[in-house]
Design an enzyme around this catalytic site. Sequence first.
Site, PDB file in Angstrom:
ATOM      1  N   ALA A   1       0.836  -1.204   0.000  1.00 47.67           N
ATOM      2  CA  ALA A   1       0.000   0.000   0.000  1.00 47.67           C
ATOM      3  C   ALA A   1       0.870   1.253   0.000  1.00 47.67           C
ATOM      4  CB  ALA A   1      -0.890  -0.006   1.231  1.00 47.67           C
TER       5      ALA A   1
ATOM      6  N   GLY B   1       0.596  -5.376   0.754  1.00 42.40           N
ATOM      7  CA  GLY B   1      -0.257  -5.573  -0.419  1.00 42.40           C
ATOM      8  C   GLY B   1       0.504  -6.113  -1.630  1.00 42.40           C
TER       9      GLY B   1
ATOM     10  N   GLU C   1       0.495  -9.675  -1.060  1.00 43.78           N
ATOM     11  CA  GLU C   1      -0.892 -10.145  -1.192  1.00 43.78           C
ATOM     12  C   GLU C   1      -1.272 -10.272  -2.681  1.00 43.78           C
ATOM     13  OE1 GLU C   1      -2.473  -7.107   1.524  1.00 43.78           O
ATOM     14  OE2 GLU C   1      -3.353  -8.724   2.707  1.00 43.78           O
TER      15      GLU C   1
ATOM     16  N   GLU D   1       2.426  -5.580   8.006  1.00 44.72           N
ATOM     17  CA  GLU D   1       1.416  -4.622   8.464  1.00 44.72           C
ATOM     18  C   GLU D   1       1.379  -4.395   9.974  1.00 44.72           C
ATOM     19  OE1 GLU D   1       0.975  -6.855   6.103  1.00 44.72           O
ATOM     20  OE2 GLU D   1      -0.282  -6.079   4.479  1.00 44.72           O
TER      21      GLU D   1
END
Length: 259
Positions: free
Chosen positions: A65, A110, A113, A133
């Site tokens: 992110a 992310g 991910e 995170e």
Amino acid sequence: MSEILVEEKQGVVWVTINRPEVRNALSRPLNLKLQEVAAKYDEQYESVRALVITGAGDKAFSAGADLKERKSVAAEESLPYVTAIRTAIRAWGDLKLPTIALMNGSAYGGGLELAMACDFRILVEGAEVGLTEVRLGIMPGAGGTQRLPRLIGEARAKELIMLGRRISAARAYEIGLVHQVVPRDQLRAAGEALVAEIVAAAPISVMASKSAIERGYARPMAEGLEIEGQCYERTLYTQDRDEGLAAFAAGRAPKYQGR
Ligand code: COA
């Protein structure tokens, strides 16, 4: 320069996340574009054989992110940003077509991910991966807590997620998180070789197998076998099935049409 580059070559879509200056961090506009690409090729699945996603530069596949963008938004207004990354990565995970993450560098949050939402992961030597995170006061929110345990088991997933550990490429391979680790100068060739294997198989068979694995996984065996039966039927009345049998009988390579 566009933040995402898309090149379609002989039925294979090569997507590049193009923000190397911020380590290919996933901003909201970039996530919306990633989602658009997934939606487009999910519709065109009959004319495309595979999607490959990589990152620009040699530092990161994606640093996850966009933390600077996040910082500029108050917590109570951040939901659309989180939703954009979640929706984009889910769209990639839901693709009927086979997908490859060609990981040109490290992947965090992310970024990892997104790679985990792909069917195959090839990682460059020397890179690191992690779901970091919890070290940032948040938690994985784009599939990480669900996909990682399915890939490597609950115990190891807890180690990575609850501690926010970064692990080496060699360790990622050892625990089955990535399929291959290759030197940088062999990354593209490794991606092309994997694409060639996918293209050599019958497209409907590849997609039906993917669907059977994903829909059946973690279901009770009886349900999983039902799902496999339904997916198998999709291959039964295809021209490619006849072609596979004919080619085998004639001792030649099959020519599959995806019909
Ligand atoms: N969001 C926004 N910008 C990011 C970013 C992110 N996730 N990750 C890196 N950047 C930016 C840096 O702020 C820096 O910008 P600047 O040049 O304006 O200072 C630039 O990218 C280069 O980063 P830098 O840390 O200097 O590069 P590096 O090659 O030494 O290290 C990483 C790269 C990816 C290892 C490191 O940047 C990092 O750990 N990023 C955070 C990864 C993370 O925990 N992501 C989880 C998000 S939930």
